[in-house]
Design a protein around this motif. Structure first.
Motif: not given
Length: 336
Positions: A175-181
């Protein structure tokens, strides 16, 4: 406005060297964008409560609150983002922690997470603004016509916005990576513009030039340059040359002709010459410097807008006048 309607720019990020008045410009731009019935969200990410001071209101809570009515019935709402509370929202949204998240806050875990992982902090801060840009109601209407972010200073703006690189060291999946994307898709889109506020002085202009180069290298969209606190030019070119060269005799003669006593040594006109020449020389040197700095800004090839210095400071009435100036110069052109 209709559910299908779109605008060239929805997220306006305002940065500038400290002391250039970026918070005031961000507030004026939010007012300008909210004219004629539109809705604008003004977001603060540095925790300074600068927006509250500019609008002469109490400290802003972590909620979107109406703080001003724009000409034509539009409105400006403001949000002071608290990284810890934004993280609680995030944990509740993606992990459904609810009470458990609040318990983590009491234990200090939230503060620890946002301190040791500054990349995560920036994702939360930028993510909240980007969410407001994308937000729609059930009918597909945009919650806001524009979002204006009072962002960190020019020296930190590229790293602050380039959250994808910052988070890469924390997580490459999940989720953190997806949010950053998702955040980066907004920040690098045509919906976003980074505006730089400067003064016509050497250091702010150089920092603006460097900031534009860094933003462009990172693939972040640069919008416009706003020259703030512009002082009036009091002399024409011929008078500027005379002032710069200190033509003492001509000044003494002019004072005498104005009825301020004879130009003889020790006379009233004679005593006024040196102070007046000093002020005129200083003014001439400043004007020449500002012309050089304006030429440097022109090399950037960006739209440039100018706001005059208000000697009495910028109160709420002055803020509305600055907004009107930005609107008349066309900085809000094309906004729906």
């Amino acid at each position: 406005m209709s559910p299908q309607q779109s605008t060239p720019t929805r997220l306006h990020i305002v940065t500038g060297k400290g002391g250039t008045g970026k918070t005031t410009v961000a507030a004026a731009l939010a007012l300008a964008l909210a004219a004629e019935g539109r809705r604008t969200l003004l977001v603060e990410v540095e925790g300074r409560q600068g927006i509250a001071q500019v609008f002469e209101t109490g400290a802003l809570p972590y909620e979107e609150r109406k703080i001003a009515v724009a000409p034509g019935g539009g409105e400006v709402r403001a949000l002071a983002i608290d990284p810890e509370l934004a993280l609680l929202d995030y944990l509740d949204m993606f992990y459904k922690l609810g009470r458990a998240g609040r318990a983590l806050k009491k234990l200090g875990a939230i503060d620890f997470a946002t301190t040791v992982a500054p990349g995560l902090r920036d994702v939360l801060l930028t993510g909240k603004a980007c969410e407001a840009v994308r937000r729609k109601d059930n009918a597909g209407w945009r919650a806001y016509d524009a979002v204006v972010m009072d962002a960190p200073p020019t020296g930190r703006i590229t790293r602050f916005l380039n959250v994808n690189d910052e988070v890469a060291g924390l997580a490459r999946i999940g989720p953190i990576y997806n949010q950053a994307q998702a955040v980066m898709r907004v920040l690098k889109s045509t919906e976003t513009a980074v505006h730089l506020v400067t003064l016509l002085e050497e250091m702010p202009v150089q920092e603006t030039v460097d900031g534009v180069a860094e933003l462009r290298a990172a693939g972040l969209p640069v919008g416009a340059v706003v020259v703030n606190m512009l002082r009036p030019v009091l002399l024409d070119d011929a008078d500027l040359e005379s002032a710069a060269n200190g033509r003492r005799t001509a000044v003494a003669k002019a004072l005498s002709q104005a009825g301020l006593g004879g130009a003889r040594k020790g006379g009233q006109a004679e005593r006024l010459v040196d102070p007046l020449l000093a002020q005129a020389h200083e003014h001439a040197q400043r004007v020449l410097l500002e012309r050089r700095e304006r030429a440097e800004i022109a090399t950037l090839g960006l739209p440039t807008y100018e706001l005059e210095l208000r000697g009495e400071g910028v109160d709420l009435g002055g803020l509305y006048r600055l907004a009107d100036s930005l609107r008349k110069q066309g900085m809000t052109g094309g906004e729906s």
